[in-house]
Design an enzyme around this catalytic site. Structure first.
Site, PDB file in Angstrom:
ATOM      1  N   CYS A 264       0.814  -1.221   0.000  1.00  0.00           N
ATOM      2  CA  CYS A 264       0.000   0.000   0.000  1.00  0.00           C
ATOM      3  C   CYS A 264       0.853   1.279   0.000  1.00  0.00           C
ATOM      4  O   CYS A 264       0.550   2.237  -0.711  1.00  0.00           O
ATOM      5  CB  CYS A 264      -0.980   0.004   1.155  1.00  0.00           C
ATOM      6  SG  CYS A 264      -0.266  -0.313   2.781  1.00  0.00           S
ATOM      7  N   ASP A 388      -7.532   5.396  -1.564  1.00  0.00           N
ATOM      8  CA  ASP A 388      -7.157   4.173  -0.862  1.00  0.00           C
ATOM      9  C   ASP A 388      -6.388   3.235  -1.790  1.00  0.00           C
ATOM     10  O   ASP A 388      -6.941   2.724  -2.762  1.00  0.00           O
ATOM     11  CB  ASP A 388      -8.426   3.480  -0.349  1.00  0.00           C
ATOM     12  CG  ASP A 388      -8.127   2.415   0.693  1.00  0.00           C
ATOM     13  OD1 ASP A 388      -7.008   1.868   0.678  1.00  0.00           O
ATOM     14  OD2 ASP A 388      -9.017   2.134   1.523  1.00  0.00           O
ATOM     15  N   HIS A 390      -5.544   0.235  -1.239  1.00  0.00           N
ATOM     16  CA  HIS A 390      -5.843  -1.173  -0.973  1.00  0.00           C
ATOM     17  C   HIS A 390      -6.871  -1.747  -1.942  1.00  0.00           C
ATOM     18  O   HIS A 390      -7.197  -2.935  -1.869  1.00  0.00           O
ATOM     19  CB  HIS A 390      -6.354  -1.332   0.468  1.00  0.00           C
ATOM     20  CG  HIS A 390      -5.396  -0.830   1.508  1.00  0.00           C
ATOM     21  ND1 HIS A 390      -5.416   0.468   1.972  1.00  0.00           N
ATOM     22  CD2 HIS A 390      -4.368  -1.442   2.144  1.00  0.00           C
ATOM     23  CE1 HIS A 390      -4.454   0.628   2.873  1.00  0.00           C
ATOM     24  NE2 HIS A 390      -3.801  -0.514   2.991  1.00  0.00           N
TER      25      HIS A 390
END
Length: 431
Positions: A264, A388, A390
């Site tokens: 990440c 994000d 992820h």
């Protein structure tokens, strides 16, 4: 017997050729076809056009009814739209034609040939007509570029690029010589900054910042600026402070790389690197995971065995890689617990106002990218615009925004007891 240098003859020949081109675009043979429609306009023949309902005096808004199949039902009610025109030359003439005459002249000559990639843009309103053509002006600019940069009998192709400047200036077209690097064109960019009264701390006219029209898909497949489709949160006396410029959304599983569960921070770093690349600050490609790891080995932060591993990195490593690979310095903001992030509204707002770069934040085992904040100076309320890394799915803008992979988050988004480091990249003050 006087001698005329060959270079002077070539320059004169080039100028004569451009004079011919000027005459052609001003002649009745000049034709403009509107892409994806049956509309054809002869701009120098008064009202001669097809279909008959369309003329050079037709409003841009009304021309939309003919785009895509030429039906009135196809008329669009868009606030902003693009009408693409293709320049053509009518090859045949009406009426009787004289028989061709062939003549042969034997003489020593030097043949030069180059394509001129004419690409003009005219900004107008729906209530105006398509009557202002930038063709002749661009031909003049192309002639200047060719004559200025020609070396012997070698011609550099002129390269027109469009740049979107702050309002009210809007879209501006600049002609650069192809093959000449941005670093060699700094003097020209300085003149442009003076001409348009722009500050000398932002690269408005580098090739990487050229305007990308909405109907032109990016060839690399990455989404750009997905946050632009989001609705801003409403806070009492709140203002939104967000990233300036363009970035690519980098996340898990891209580039045939399975980094699910450990990459990440690498992806957040890649998003930041894409920002510096697309603002023209750097010309190098966005680094891969392996290149990021090698950079950390090169600066002495990691052992050689780190390259090719699946080990995490944090904000301090992101700062080191940005400095090593891009020459970019960063500030680090330390937050002892997630609950304290709510008090950092002023610092974060100031960062997006002055630097405008994406922020990488790492805490616990998670990393995210902060693209902006909505902050109220009077009440202290704050929301965070989060990208994000992820996400593991396809480049689907609706899924990414509907499911919150790019979205506004409240203070409870952060682990209230975790320790956080924020990497705030500082942009170089250059043109």
């Amino acid at each position: 017997e006087s001698y005329i240098p060959q270079s002077l003859l070539i320059r004169k020949c080039i100028s004569t050729t451009f004079e011919t081109l000027h005459s052609q675009v001003k002649s009745e043979s000049c034709v403009l076809t509107i892409c994806d429609s049956p509309v054809i306009i002869w701009p120098n023949r008064g009202v001669y056009a097809t279909p008959e309902e369309i003329s050079p005096n037709t409003l841009c808004e009304d021309i939309h009814q003919w785009i895509h199949a030429g039906k009135r039902s196809a008329k669009r009610k868009a606030k902003k739209s693009v009408i693409n025109l293709r320049l053509m030359m009518e090859a045949t003439k009406t009426g009787p034609l004289s028989a061709p005459i062939l003549s042969k002249t034997v003489q020593k000559s030097h043949f030069l040939s180059t394509a001129l990639p004419i690409d003009c843009v005219v900004r107008t309103t729906c209530n105006n007509t398509i009557k202002e053509y930038a063709l002749t002006h661009q031909l003049c600019e192309m002639e200047k570029v060719i004559l200025q940069h020609m070396k012997g009998t070698t011609l550099l192709v002129p390269e027109p690029l469009h740049f979107l400047l702050p309002e009210p200036k809007g879209l501006v077209t600049v002609v650069y010589p192809a093959g000449v690097s941005d670093s060699q064109l700094e003097a020209q960019r300085k003149e442009l900054h003076q001409q348009f009264e722009l500050p000398n701390d932002w690269p408005y006219f580098r090739r990487a910042t050229a305007y990308h029209f909405p109907n032109e898909p990016y060839k690399d497949g990455y989404l750009r600026n997905p946050h632009l489709v989001l609705t801003h949160p409403s806070l009492d006396n709140g203002k939104v402070y967000s990233v300036q410029g363009i970035y690519s959304y980098r996340h898990y599983m891209q580039d045939h790389m399975d980094d699910n569960g450990w990459g990440c921070a690498y992806r957040s770093l890649q998003t930041i690197c894409s920002w510096f690349q697309q603002q023209g600050y750097v010309e190098r490609a966005v680094p891969t995971h392996k290149e990021i790891q090698q950079a950390l080995v090169d600066v002495g932060d990691k052992q050689a065995s780190f390259v090719g591993s699946r080990q995490w990195i944090g904000s301090i490593e992101v700062q080191a890689v940005l400095n090593q690979l891009l020459g970019v310095t960063s500030k680090i903001m330390f937050v002892s617990q997630g609950s304290d992030l709510a008090s950092k509204g002023r610092e974060l707002a100031n960062h997006f106002l002055t630097e405008g770069t994406p922020i990488m934040i790492g805490g616990g085992v998670l990393a995210h990218t902060i693209l902006g904040v909505a902050w109220s100076e009077t009440t202290g309320q704050i929301r965070y615009l989060i990208l994000d890394p992820h996400y593991t799915g396809a480049e689907d803008l609706q899924v990414i925004t509907d499911k919150g992979w790019c979205g506004w988050k409240g203070p409870d988004f952060w682990d209230q007891t975790a320790y956080y480091n924020l990497c705030l990249p500082q942009r170089p003050k250059v043109i």
